[in-house]
Scaffold this motif. Structure first.
Motif, PDB file in Angstrom:
ATOM      1  N   THR A 140      26.402  -9.246  -8.557  1.00  0.00           N
ATOM      2  CA  THR A 140      26.324  -8.515  -9.814  1.00  0.00           C
ATOM      3  C   THR A 140      26.097  -7.034  -9.525  1.00  0.00           C
ATOM      4  O   THR A 140      25.400  -6.677  -8.560  1.00  0.00           O
ATOM      5  N   PRO A 141      26.688  -6.152 -10.335  1.00  0.00           N
ATOM      6  CA  PRO A 141      26.558  -4.708 -10.085  1.00  0.00           C
ATOM      7  C   PRO A 141      25.111  -4.227 -10.077  1.00  0.00           C
ATOM      8  O   PRO A 141      24.770  -3.279  -9.368  1.00  0.00           O
ATOM      9  N   ASP A 142      24.250  -4.858 -10.887  1.00  0.00           N
ATOM     10  CA  ASP A 142      22.870  -4.394 -10.979  1.00  0.00           C
ATOM     11  C   ASP A 142      21.941  -5.107  -9.999  1.00  0.00           C
ATOM     12  O   ASP A 142      20.719  -4.962 -10.073  1.00  0.00           O
ATOM     13  N   ALA A 143      22.494  -5.909  -9.085  1.00  0.00           N
ATOM     14  CA  ALA A 143      21.666  -6.612  -8.113  1.00  0.00           C
ATOM     15  C   ALA A 143      21.007  -5.617  -7.165  1.00  0.00           C
ATOM     16  O   ALA A 143      21.651  -4.675  -6.704  1.00  0.00           O
ATOM     17  N   PRO A 144      19.714  -5.793  -6.868  1.00  0.00           N
ATOM     18  CA  PRO A 144      19.038  -4.847  -5.966  1.00  0.00           C
ATOM     19  C   PRO A 144      19.561  -4.970  -4.542  1.00  0.00           C
ATOM     20  O   PRO A 144      20.046  -6.020  -4.130  1.00  0.00           O
ATOM     21  N   GLU A 145      19.468  -3.881  -3.810  1.00  0.00           N
ATOM     22  CA  GLU A 145      19.868  -3.898  -2.406  1.00  0.00           C
ATOM     23  C   GLU A 145      18.927  -4.814  -1.622  1.00  0.00           C
ATOM     24  O   GLU A 145      17.714  -4.808  -1.845  1.00  0.00           O
ATOM     25  N   PRO A 146      19.471  -5.612  -0.717  1.00  0.00           N
ATOM     26  CA  PRO A 146      18.597  -6.476   0.090  1.00  0.00           C
ATOM     27  C   PRO A 146      17.614  -5.648   0.897  1.00  0.00           C
ATOM     28  O   PRO A 146      17.931  -4.556   1.372  1.00  0.00           O
ATOM     29  N   GLY A 147      16.400  -6.155   1.034  1.00  0.00           N
ATOM     30  CA  GLY A 147      15.403  -5.476   1.850  1.00  0.00           C
ATOM     31  C   GLY A 147      15.714  -5.636   3.330  1.00  0.00           C
ATOM     32  O   GLY A 147      16.625  -6.364   3.722  1.00  0.00           O
ATOM     33  N   ASP A 148      14.955  -4.963   4.158  1.00  0.00           N
ATOM     34  CA  ASP A 148      15.134  -5.017   5.612  1.00  0.00           C
ATOM     35  C   ASP A 148      13.860  -5.583   6.212  1.00  0.00           C
ATOM     36  O   ASP A 148      12.858  -4.886   6.361  1.00  0.00           O
ATOM     37  N   LEU A 149      13.914  -6.868   6.561  1.00  0.00           N
ATOM     38  CA  LEU A 149      12.719  -7.554   7.035  1.00  0.00           C
ATOM     39  C   LEU A 149      12.272  -7.041   8.402  1.00  0.00           C
ATOM     40  O   LEU A 149      11.126  -7.230   8.793  1.00  0.00           O
ATOM     41  N   SER A 150      13.181  -6.375   9.124  1.00  0.00           N
ATOM     42  CA  SER A 150      12.797  -5.830  10.427  1.00  0.00           C
ATOM     43  C   SER A 150      11.959  -4.563  10.291  1.00  0.00           C
ATOM     44  O   SER A 150      11.340  -4.110  11.256  1.00  0.00           O
ATOM     45  N   ARG A 151      11.929  -4.007   9.077  1.00  0.00           N
ATOM     46  CA  ARG A 151      11.168  -2.769   8.858  1.00  0.00           C
ATOM     47  C   ARG A 151      10.101  -2.932   7.783  1.00  0.00           C
ATOM     48  O   ARG A 151       9.200  -2.099   7.678  1.00  0.00           O
ATOM     49  N   ASP A 168       8.890 -25.493   0.374  1.00  0.00           N
ATOM     50  CA  ASP A 168       7.851 -24.499   0.093  1.00  0.00           C
ATOM     51  C   ASP A 168       8.195 -23.202   0.811  1.00  0.00           C
ATOM     52  O   ASP A 168       8.084 -23.096   2.034  1.00  0.00           O
ATOM     53  N   ILE A 169       8.620 -22.206   0.051  1.00  0.00           N
ATOM     54  CA  ILE A 169       9.089 -20.956   0.642  1.00  0.00           C
ATOM     55  C   ILE A 169       8.008 -20.289   1.483  1.00  0.00           C
ATOM     56  O   ILE A 169       8.257 -19.859   2.623  1.00  0.00           O
ATOM     57  N   GLU A 170       6.802 -20.194   0.949  1.00  0.00           N
ATOM     58  CA  GLU A 170       5.740 -19.511   1.691  1.00  0.00           C
ATOM     59  C   GLU A 170       5.398 -20.253   2.978  1.00  0.00           C
ATOM     60  O   GLU A 170       5.222 -19.641   4.038  1.00  0.00           O
ATOM     61  N   PHE A 171       5.315 -21.573   2.928  1.00  0.00           N
ATOM     62  CA  PHE A 171       5.011 -22.360   4.125  1.00  0.00           C
ATOM     63  C   PHE A 171       6.085 -22.154   5.193  1.00  0.00           C
ATOM     64  O   PHE A 171       5.792 -21.896   6.357  1.00  0.00           O
ATOM     65  N   MET A 172       7.350 -22.269   4.784  1.00  0.00           N
ATOM     66  CA  MET A 172       8.444 -22.209   5.740  1.00  0.00           C
ATOM     67  C   MET A 172       8.574 -20.817   6.355  1.00  0.00           C
ATOM     68  O   MET A 172       8.688 -20.670   7.571  1.00  0.00           O
ATOM     69  N   THR A 183      16.090 -12.129   1.650  1.00  0.00           N
ATOM     70  CA  THR A 183      14.924 -12.025   2.519  1.00  0.00           C
ATOM     71  C   THR A 183      14.712 -13.319   3.287  1.00  0.00           C
ATOM     72  O   THR A 183      14.415 -13.313   4.490  1.00  0.00           O
ATOM     73  N   ARG A 184      14.889 -14.438   2.599  1.00  0.00           N
ATOM     74  CA  ARG A 184      14.708 -15.736   3.262  1.00  0.00           C
ATOM     75  C   ARG A 184      15.723 -15.916   4.386  1.00  0.00           C
ATOM     76  O   ARG A 184      15.391 -16.401   5.474  1.00  0.00           O
ATOM     77  N   LEU A 185      16.963 -15.537   4.128  1.00  0.00           N
ATOM     78  CA  LEU A 185      17.996 -15.695   5.155  1.00  0.00           C
ATOM     79  C   LEU A 185      17.697 -14.806   6.367  1.00  0.00           C
ATOM     80  O   LEU A 185      17.922 -15.216   7.513  1.00  0.00           O
ATOM     81  N   GLN A 186      17.195 -13.604   6.138  1.00  0.00           N
ATOM     82  CA  GLN A 186      16.805 -12.758   7.260  1.00  0.00           C
ATOM     83  C   GLN A 186      15.701 -13.415   8.067  1.00  0.00           C
ATOM     84  O   GLN A 186      15.722 -13.415   9.300  1.00  0.00           O
ATOM     85  N   ASN A 187      14.738 -13.966   7.365  1.00  0.00           N
ATOM     86  CA  ASN A 187      13.615 -14.620   8.040  1.00  0.00           C
ATOM     87  C   ASN A 187      14.091 -15.818   8.861  1.00  0.00           C
ATOM     88  O   ASN A 187      13.683 -16.009  10.006  1.00  0.00           O
ATOM     89  N   LEU A 188      14.971 -16.613   8.278  1.00  0.00           N
ATOM     90  CA  LEU A 188      15.456 -17.799   8.977  1.00  0.00           C
ATOM     91  C   LEU A 188      16.312 -17.430  10.180  1.00  0.00           C
ATOM     92  O   LEU A 188      16.287 -18.111  11.210  1.00  0.00           O
TER      93      LEU A 188
END
Length: 370
Positions: A178-189, A318-322, A200-205
């Motif tokens: 979607t045009p208004d979707a926020p830019e993905p964060g950078d989990l390395s920073r 469980d997102i937080e656990f994983m 974010t979850r995919l970066q973490n995994l």
């Protein structure tokens, strides 16, 4: 047996020398070179690059050599080095549909556009030790083998995604940005925080420990999630990396990297908001890393339970656990810190247990007297 180390700095320096000697091994045996590790231990290199978040085969091979084959330590070394590197910008999202495929399989359709390409895989080996590998071949034999081998990068025709076959009938979900979707964060920073969105979850995994993800992916298959997975498509090959340069006003190719991608297809019975359909789990890793990509896709789908209106009944959902327990650098540091001196803490607990035992004995004697 643990022995109290005395001598401070001198003892530590002696430990470093002992480590160097242990890493080198028998000096009568030729030293293993970084080039050999890079070329012949490519699967280990791929894991270190993926979980270390740095695509550099030479540095990953160097880390493996320095860590004496301890991949978790090598990942730690590479990730630590990563923090010293300047950041020049971000590349464009890679287009894996344009991948120069070396291996591509689907477990959902036998006949797929572009065909099945087995490529390099252990899937069809007999898992018997090959004692012929104990015999060292000379350079001439290696040269003959390399010159006679076919070009694995030959790709006769485009290979569209397998999920496109299901999409023609509208049977699988499709993600539309979607045009208004926020830019993905950078989990390395940026530190991990909750709630964590799917990027974010995919970066973490992707950075997560392969063994942990494999175990959790296995758990989802054994019923600890509402998923029934099929390997829709697994592909490994080379993709172009592009970066937009302000001076040119357009994106230019700056190199190529090897990637493994997995799209896992899962049956979905539907909910109040969504009709019955197939849903997806996604995995992506540097180099040739099918097991990691598959496990990542399984866990990714399990973590979408709340989004899809499924009952949350397992730690794999469980997102937080994983996410909090998947990082081997964090886990290794927290577990291994127990090797450091805890003399004061233990003495306080020792005194506490002695006092409690004394009180317990006193209460027992009072009970007998009564």
């Amino acid at each position: 047996m643990y022995v109290a180390v005395k001598g401070g700095e001198r003892a530590i320096e002696a430990s470093w020398r002992a480590l160097d000697e242990a890493r080198r091994g028998d000096p009568r045996v030729p030293e293993l070179s970084v080039a050999q590790i890079r070329g012949q231990l490519r699967l280990a290199v791929a894991r270190v690059m993926t979980e270390g978040s740095v695509y550099d085969e030479e540095l990953a091979a160097l880390a493996i050599k320095q860590a004496a084959g301890d991949l978790v330590e090598a990942i730690f070394l590479l990730r630590a080095y990563r923090t010293t590197l300047p950041r020049f910008g971000y590349t464009q999202p890679v287009d894996t549909e344009r991948m120069h495929v070396e291996r591509r399989i689907s477990a959902t359709f036998k006949d797929v556009p572009g065909g099945q390409v087995l490529g390099p895989t252990y899937d069809y080996t007999q898992r018997l030790l090959d004692f012929a590998l104990l015999a060292e071949r000379g350079d001439a034999a290696d040269e003959v083998a390399s010159t006679s081998a076919p070009d694995a990068r030959t790709q006769p025709e485009p290979m569209p995604r397998v999920v496109a076959l299901l999409d023609k009938e509208g049977l699988i979900e499709q993600e539309t940005p979607t045009p208004d979707a926020p830019e993905p964060g950078d989990l390395s920073r940026e530190p991990l925080s909750f709630p964590a969105d799917r990027p974010t979850r995919l970066q973490n995994l992707a950075r997560g420990d392969e063994g942990f993800l494999l175990s959790m992916g296995y758990a989802t298959q054994r019923g600890y999630a509402h998923t029934h997975p099929f390997a829709g498509e697994i592909r490994f090959g080379t993709v172009a990396v592009e970066m937009e340069l302000d001076e040119l006003g357009e994106a230019v190719e700056i190199g190529e990297i090897e990637l493994t991608e997995c799209q896992m297809i899962n049956q979905f019975a539907g909910s109040k908001a969504l009709p019955p359909t197939f849903t997806q789990g996604y995995g992506l890793a540097f180099g040739h890393a099918e097991r990691k990509a598959m496990a990542m896709a399984l866990v990714d789908r399990a973590l979408r339970a709340d989004e899809l209106g499924e009952t949350l009944a397992s730690p794999t959902q469980d997102i937080e656990f994983m996410l909090s327990h998947s990082d081997n650098v964090e886990a290794s540091g927290f577990v291994q810190h127990l090797k450091l001196p805890h003399y004061v803490d233990f003495q306080s607990e020792l005194e506490l247990v002695r006092r409690l035992r004394a009180e317990h004995r006193a209460n027992a004697l009072d009970g007998e007297a009564a």
